[in-house]
Design an enzyme around this catalytic site. Structure first.
Site, PDB file in Angstrom:
ATOM      1  N   PRO A 265     -38.920 -34.016 -18.769  1.00  0.00           N
ATOM      2  CA  PRO A 265     -39.276 -34.464 -20.121  1.00  0.00           C
ATOM      3  C   PRO A 265     -40.752 -34.841 -20.211  1.00  0.00           C
ATOM      4  CG  PRO A 265     -37.739 -36.010 -19.040  1.00  0.00           C
ATOM      5  CD  PRO A 265     -37.942 -34.867 -18.106  1.00  0.00           C
TER       6      PRO A 265
ATOM      7  N   PRO B 258     -42.179 -25.476  39.365  1.00  0.00           N
ATOM      8  CA  PRO B 258     -40.910 -26.183  39.569  1.00  0.00           C
ATOM      9  C   PRO B 258     -40.041 -26.309  38.317  1.00  0.00           C
ATOM     10  CG  PRO B 258     -42.715 -27.734  39.464  1.00  0.00           C
ATOM     11  CD  PRO B 258     -43.342 -26.377  39.395  1.00  0.00           C
TER      12      PRO B 258
ATOM     13  N   ASP C 138     -35.221 -15.598  39.468  1.00  0.00           N
ATOM     14  CA  ASP C 138     -34.268 -16.326  40.291  1.00  0.00           C
ATOM     15  C   ASP C 138     -33.520 -17.355  39.453  1.00  0.00           C
ATOM     16  OD1 ASP C 138     -34.947 -14.941  42.468  1.00  0.00           O
ATOM     17  OD2 ASP C 138     -36.226 -16.469  43.375  1.00  0.00           O
TER      18      ASP C 138
ATOM     19  N   LYS D  75     -29.853 -16.649  42.891  1.00  0.00           N
ATOM     20  CA  LYS D  75     -29.345 -16.862  44.240  1.00  0.00           C
ATOM     21  C   LYS D  75     -28.577 -18.173  44.262  1.00  0.00           C
ATOM     22  CE  LYS D  75     -32.997 -14.322  46.350  1.00  0.00           C
ATOM     23  NZ  LYS D  75     -33.783 -14.096  47.506  1.00  0.00           N
TER      24      LYS D  75
ATOM     25  N   MET E 115     -34.252 -27.005  50.407  1.00  0.00           N
ATOM     26  CA  MET E 115     -32.851 -26.608  50.629  1.00  0.00           C
ATOM     27  C   MET E 115     -32.190 -27.526  51.650  1.00  0.00           C
ATOM     28  SD  MET E 115     -33.348 -22.481  50.566  1.00  0.00           S
ATOM     29  CE  MET E 115     -34.960 -22.432  51.319  1.00  0.00           C
TER      30      MET E 115
HETATM   31  N1  SAH Z   1     -40.449 -21.036  46.196  1.00  0.00           N
HETATM   32  C1  SAH Z   1     -39.887 -22.323  45.866  1.00  0.00           C
HETATM   33  C2  SAH Z   1     -38.849 -22.741  46.862  1.00  0.00           C
HETATM   34  C3  SAH Z   1     -37.621 -21.881  46.844  1.00  0.00           C
HETATM   35  S1  SAH Z   1     -36.391 -22.464  47.930  1.00  0.00           S
HETATM   36  C4  SAH Z   1     -41.023 -23.342  45.767  1.00  0.00           C
HETATM   37  O1  SAH Z   1     -42.151 -23.042  46.151  1.00  0.00           O
HETATM   38  O2  SAH Z   1     -40.773 -24.456  45.292  1.00  0.00           O
HETATM   39  C5  SAH Z   1     -35.384 -23.400  46.845  1.00  0.00           C
HETATM   40  C6  SAH Z   1     -35.544 -24.882  47.116  1.00  0.00           C
HETATM   41  O3  SAH Z   1     -36.754 -25.346  46.542  1.00  0.00           O
HETATM   42  C7  SAH Z   1     -34.475 -25.753  46.496  1.00  0.00           C
HETATM   43  O4  SAH Z   1     -33.309 -25.789  47.289  1.00  0.00           O
HETATM   44  C8  SAH Z   1     -35.165 -27.102  46.454  1.00  0.00           C
HETATM   45  O5  SAH Z   1     -35.187 -27.705  47.722  1.00  0.00           O
HETATM   46  C9  SAH Z   1     -36.592 -26.684  46.126  1.00  0.00           C
HETATM   47  N2  SAH Z   1     -36.863 -26.734  44.682  1.00  0.00           N
HETATM   48  C10 SAH Z   1     -37.188 -25.720  43.880  1.00  0.00           C
HETATM   49  N3  SAH Z   1     -37.383 -26.151  42.616  1.00  0.00           N
HETATM   50  C11 SAH Z   1     -37.190 -27.475  42.642  1.00  0.00           C
HETATM   51  C12 SAH Z   1     -37.226 -28.501  41.655  1.00  0.00           C
HETATM   52  N4  SAH Z   1     -37.549 -28.259  40.383  1.00  0.00           N
HETATM   53  N5  SAH Z   1     -36.953 -29.764  42.039  1.00  0.00           N
HETATM   54  C13 SAH Z   1     -36.657 -30.060  43.330  1.00  0.00           C
HETATM   55  N6  SAH Z   1     -36.606 -29.127  44.286  1.00  0.00           N
HETATM   56  C14 SAH Z   1     -36.860 -27.856  43.957  1.00  0.00           C
END
Ligand code: SAH
Length: 467
Positions: A43, A227, A250, A272, A385
């Site tokens: 209005p 990471p 991976d 893996k 690991m």
């Molecule tokens: N190429 C990777 C390692 C691969 S082996 C690097 O350089 O980090 C996989 C292992 O890496 C896992 O079992 C764990 O121990 C470690 N990892 C990878 N990413 C991770 C994350 N975000 N936090 C903690 N550990 C991690």
């Protein structure tokens, strides 16, 4: 996501706004950029609205809203800045079948209007579901600065040329043509000779690309994804993801990072599991070779740094055997991100002049190491690991003379939103790990406690840890 973004077709259709004050004006400034027929019902409309009505760019009904006013409208805005009146007109508009937005009333709105970056026909909509308008404005400002004003003009001219470009084969050549146009020759032509030059450039660019034979040589980039936090990707990794035809990744590569790959890229999960590969290494090698042999740019994306426990050499051997070129793009390994998260260094003067990156298990089970050397005071190791073999590692180290009080910090999901860390003495390691029930990837830092040990220790009660 409570609101799903879409672009609504409004050309030649009705949009109705109820209200004639500031709220209505703010919406109308946006709506007037569209090719919709806009009706304002008020209005007492603000002078700007009256001017637009005189110019014929909006239809003004100088009265309160009545039933039927929003018939055939795609969108309706209740912008009276009066809750009762807005509720009344919203009901009427809904009865007329329009989608309703009530300004500043998220709960009762059927849609919301995003912040918009306008480079028509390129339009970017930014929404925060009402949570943080400040954030939306900041993102908008950043994008406005980043995107050249010419983008819209180039996109409009480019669109008209799309069918001509169908003459180019699908895939790499066509993509190269368009990126050349949008990021190189297009902007250059526009600034040199305006739109006319852009048209001429498109034609000469097309003949150039029609005469290009597709490169048959594929290539594999072996890329570290870091990471998990996308901000920890290198620029080189981002660039590789931008141009990848195929991404073989991976399991540990985070979803946020996969999101960054080129939309059209073929994504292959070569995930893996804890013990041994889910996809056999030979199959991964074959995949890389096959795709690269077809002339594709393959990104083999590995978590962390590809050179750390990544079976990189086997993949490189396979590529060499097939005569395929490759390059390694390093990434931030979990150990680097993990020490950073606890405010420590991997090496330190007078404490440790060396650091070991070791694995808790290998293809054959628990991995053996030089336990005696590791047991010495001040030693530091990043154990990858290591979750399943924690009791074994603890036993070996104690057996070889490591102090029971040697600190150990376990960081799970480093750099991701779910990141957690616990720390304890070596004597407690296996029990603490069992009590903590880690589900994500975890890295053990042997010989290191968080710098601010007290606050981090709160993650797990010490009594529980000691049990
Ligand atoms: N190429 C990777 C390692 C691969 S082996 C690097 O350089 O980090 C996989 C292992 O890496 C896992 O079992 C764990 O121990 C470690 N990892 C990878 N990413 C991770 C994350 N975000 N936090 C903690 N550990 C991690």
């Amino acid at each position: 996501m409570k609101h799903f973004p879409i672009f609504v077709a409004v050309e030649g259709r009705r949009i109705v706004v109820s209200g004639g004050g500031e709220a209505a004006l703010a919406k109308l400034r946006l709506l007037r950029k569209t090719q919709a027929h806009i009706t304002v019902i008020a209005p007492d409309a603000a002078p700007d609205i009256q001017t637009w009505a005189k110019q014929g760019t909006v239809t003004l009904l100088p009265r309160a809203m009545e039933p039927g006013d929003a018939i055939c409208a795609v969108l309706f805005y209740a912008a009276n800045e009066d809750a009762a009146e807005d509720a009344r007109v919203a009901r009427l508009a809904q009865a007329d079948g329009a989608r309703v937005n009530i300004v500043d009333n998220l709960a009762d709105s059927q849609f919301i209007t995003p912040a918009i970056v306008d480079r028509d026909p390129v339009t970017i909509a930014i929404g925060t579901e009402g949570a943080a308008p400040v954030l939306a404005r900041k993102i908008k400002r950043d994008l406005e600065e980043q995107l050249p004003a010419s983008l819209g003009v180039l996109a409009r001219i480019g669109k008209g040329f799309r069918s001509a470009v169908d003459a180019l084969p699908m895939g790499r050549i066509r993509r190269d043509f368009w990126s050349d146009f949008y990021f190189s020759s297009g902007p250059a032509a526009l600034s040199k000779g305006g739109e006319e030059d852009v048209h001429a450039t498109l034609s000469s660019l097309l003949s150039k690309y029609l005469n290009t034979t597709p490169a048959k040589d594929g290539h594999v980039d072996l890329v570290g994804a870091g990471p998990g936090d996308p901000d920890l990707l290198t620029l080189k990794a981002r660039k590789a993801l931008d141009v990848a035809d195929v991404v073989i990744h991976d399991r540990l590569v985070s979803a946020d990072i996969l999101e960054l790959a080129r939309r059209e890229a073929i994504m292959i999960d070569a995930g893996k599991t804890g013990f041994g590969p889910a996809m056999a290494q030979e199959d991964i090698n074959a995949l890389m070779v096959d795709h690269a042999a077809q002339g594709h740019h393959v990104v083999r994306l590995k978590s962390g740094d590809p050179t750390v426990f990544g079976r990189l050499d086997e993949e490189i051997n396979a590529l060499d055997a097939a005569g395929i070129t490759w390059a390694i793009v390093p990434g931030i390994t979990a150990a680097s991100a993990a020490v950073a998260s606890i405010g420590q260094s991997l090496t330190k003067r007078k404490r440790n002049a060396a650091v070991r990156l070791i694995t808790g298990h290998d293809m054959h089970g628990y991995a053996d190491h030089d336990w005696r050397a590791l047991a010495r005071e001040g030693e530091v190791a990043a154990i990858y690991m290591g979750k399943k073999s924690a009791r074994f590692i603890q036993g070996r180290l104690l057996m070889h003379g490591a102090a029971a009080t040697t600190p150990v910090t376990i960081v799970e999901n480093v750099s991701r939103v779910e990141q957690r860390s616990v720390h304890c003495d070596l004597a407690q390691l296996a029990d603490v790990l069992a009590a903590t029930e880690l589900t994500g990837p975890a890295l053990m830092l042997y010989g290191l406690a968080p710098r601010d040990a007290v606050s981090v220790a709160q993650t797990i009660p010490q009594q529980e840890a000691a049990q």
